[in-house]
Design an enzyme around this catalytic site. Structure first.
Site, PDB file in Angstrom:
ATOM      1  N   ILE A 197       0.834  -1.201   0.000  1.00 38.73           N
ATOM      2  CA  ILE A 197       0.000   0.000   0.000  1.00 38.73           C
ATOM      3  C   ILE A 197       0.868   1.250   0.000  1.00 38.73           C
ATOM      4  O   ILE A 197       0.620   2.202  -0.753  1.00 38.73           O
ATOM      5  CB  ILE A 197      -0.969  -0.002   1.193  1.00 38.73           C
TER       6      ILE A 197
ATOM      7  N   PRO B  60       1.071  -2.042  10.165  1.00 38.59           N
ATOM      8  CA  PRO B  60       0.054  -2.842  10.867  1.00 38.59           C
ATOM      9  C   PRO B  60      -0.058  -2.450  12.329  1.00 38.59           C
ATOM     10  O   PRO B  60       0.813  -1.742  12.886  1.00 38.59           O
ATOM     11  CB  PRO B  60       0.588  -4.279  10.724  1.00 38.59           C
TER      12      PRO B  60
ATOM     13  N   ASP C  15      -9.505   7.084   7.934  1.00 34.34           N
ATOM     14  CA  ASP C  15     -10.577   6.160   7.582  1.00 34.34           C
ATOM     15  C   ASP C  15     -10.739   5.105   8.669  1.00 34.34           C
ATOM     16  O   ASP C  15     -11.569   4.211   8.539  1.00 34.34           O
ATOM     17  CB  ASP C  15     -10.260   5.487   6.241  1.00 34.34           C
TER      18      ASP C  15
ATOM     19  N   GLU D  87     -14.043   0.757  16.717  1.00 31.34           N
ATOM     20  CA  GLU D  87     -15.003   0.770  15.610  1.00 31.34           C
ATOM     21  C   GLU D  87     -16.147  -0.192  15.866  1.00 31.34           C
ATOM     22  O   GLU D  87     -15.884  -1.350  16.254  1.00 31.34           O
ATOM     23  CB  GLU D  87     -14.275   0.419  14.298  1.00 31.34           C
TER      24      GLU D  87
ATOM     25  N   HIS E  43     -14.290   3.749   7.870  1.00 30.79           N
ATOM     26  CA  HIS E  43     -13.538   2.550   7.479  1.00 30.79           C
ATOM     27  C   HIS E  43     -14.106   1.942   6.187  1.00 30.79           C
ATOM     28  O   HIS E  43     -14.523   0.780   6.156  1.00 30.79           O
ATOM     29  CB  HIS E  43     -13.558   1.512   8.612  1.00 30.79           C
TER      30      HIS E  43
END
Length: 320
Positions: free
Chosen positions: A158, A209, A261, A266, A287
């Protein structure tokens, strides 16, 4: 084989199909599964397909027949891998399925911080342009990306995709990585220590991560090292950021903008500090970077391939 899909609605709200799994046995799909519902639903399961269900030792004990956890995610921190290994349960994930989408979202957030497209569109639709005295107006500073330095923390797939987009915008790129990565350097992209990156980048984008080492890596101390007026973007994991420290940095002007994001909890908790920053240059999305139709198609395809490989005795994408 008894296959249980525990959070079907998360990955497939109805626009895709789970049929690819049916060839391996009986498939039961639940839209969502709470902790209280988990024991009953996995009692006979041999394969559990899940995303955010917490697989600790207790949860694993509720599934005496379980042979495989097929995660519908790249991250696997929801699974106690030691407990799974002890039980002989194979855990597979889906790496890299959303790389182009997360890179795309990173720049969507960055561009919104710089140009406030949504806000200006809303002003137009509210009639502000029809009442304007001049042919053009803007309500926020507008920022050009060309020549601004992007700092990328974590140069995996990414991070590299983000770097390519940044170079197309004419942005010099510096990156910090846990190991030397000379193959990622060149054409305006170079590796530097994290401390140096923080002092020179106009934008810092996180792509590492969630681990004990990265927990709250962007805190009051590291934010203080950033260039005055820099902006921070997080499309990786919410736990990388001390959210109260970010709010304080926005209020003080140390940070000129923050976009994410992902958040630490969450769905977002009502007492999340970021909600105190309304009115600052902040953008938070729920997200969704991974959730394009194309990415979810790839995701379900790899999940089915993971189950197929397991059935054939050649497990793939195993995390351990």
């Amino acid at each position: 084989m008894n296959i249980v899909i525990l959070e079907g609605c998360v990955n497939n709200p109805g626009d895709l199909s789970w049929d690819a799994l049916s060839q391996f046995g009986q498939v039961t799909v639940y839209d969502r599964t709470s902790r209280d519902e988990l024991a009953e639903r996995v009692a006979e399961a041999e394969v559990a397909v899940s995303s955010k269900v917490r697989w600790d030792a207790e949860a694993l004990s509720w599934a005496p027949n379980l042979k495989m956890i097929a995660l519908t995610s790249t991250g696997f921190n929801v699974v106690d891998l030691d407990a799974a290994r002890e039980r002989g349960v194979v855990v597979s994930n889906v790496p890299a399925y959303s790389t182009p989408d997360v890179a795309q979202m990173t720049f969507a957030l960055l561009l919104e911080l710089c140009l406030h497209v949504g806000e200006h569109s809303e002003l137009v639709m509210d009639g502000d342009w029809t009442r304007a005295k001049d042919f053009s107006f803007w309500k926020t500073p507008l920022i050009e990306l060309q020549g601004k330095t992007l700092g990328i923390v974590g140069m995996g797939s990414i991070g590299q995709a983000v770097a390519r987009i940044a170079r197309a915008f004419g942005m010099p790129v510096v990156f910090a990585n846990h190991r030397p990565k000379p193959e990622a350097e060149g054409d305006g992209i170079r590796q530097v220590p994290l401390d140096e990156l923080l002092t020179m980048a106009d934008f810092v984008s996180l792509h590492v991560p969630a681990t004990p080492e990265t927990n709250n890596m962007m805190n009051a101390e590291t934010l203080a090292r950033m260039k005055d007026g820099a902006m921070l973007i997080n499309t990786a994991r919410g736990t990388l950021v001390d959210e109260q420290a970010v709010v304080n940095a926005l209020h003080s002007g140390k940070l000129a903008g923050f976009a994410a994001d992902v958040v630490s909890e969450e769905p977002m908790s009502p007492d999340n500090p970021l909600l105190q920053a309304k009115g600052e240059n902040i953008v938070v999305t729920p997200h969704i970077a991974w959730a394009t139709h194309e990415a979810r198609e790839r995701l379900l395809s790899v999940v089915a391939a993971n189950v197929s490989a397991f059935v054939e005795g050649k497990p793939q994408n195993v995390v351990d």
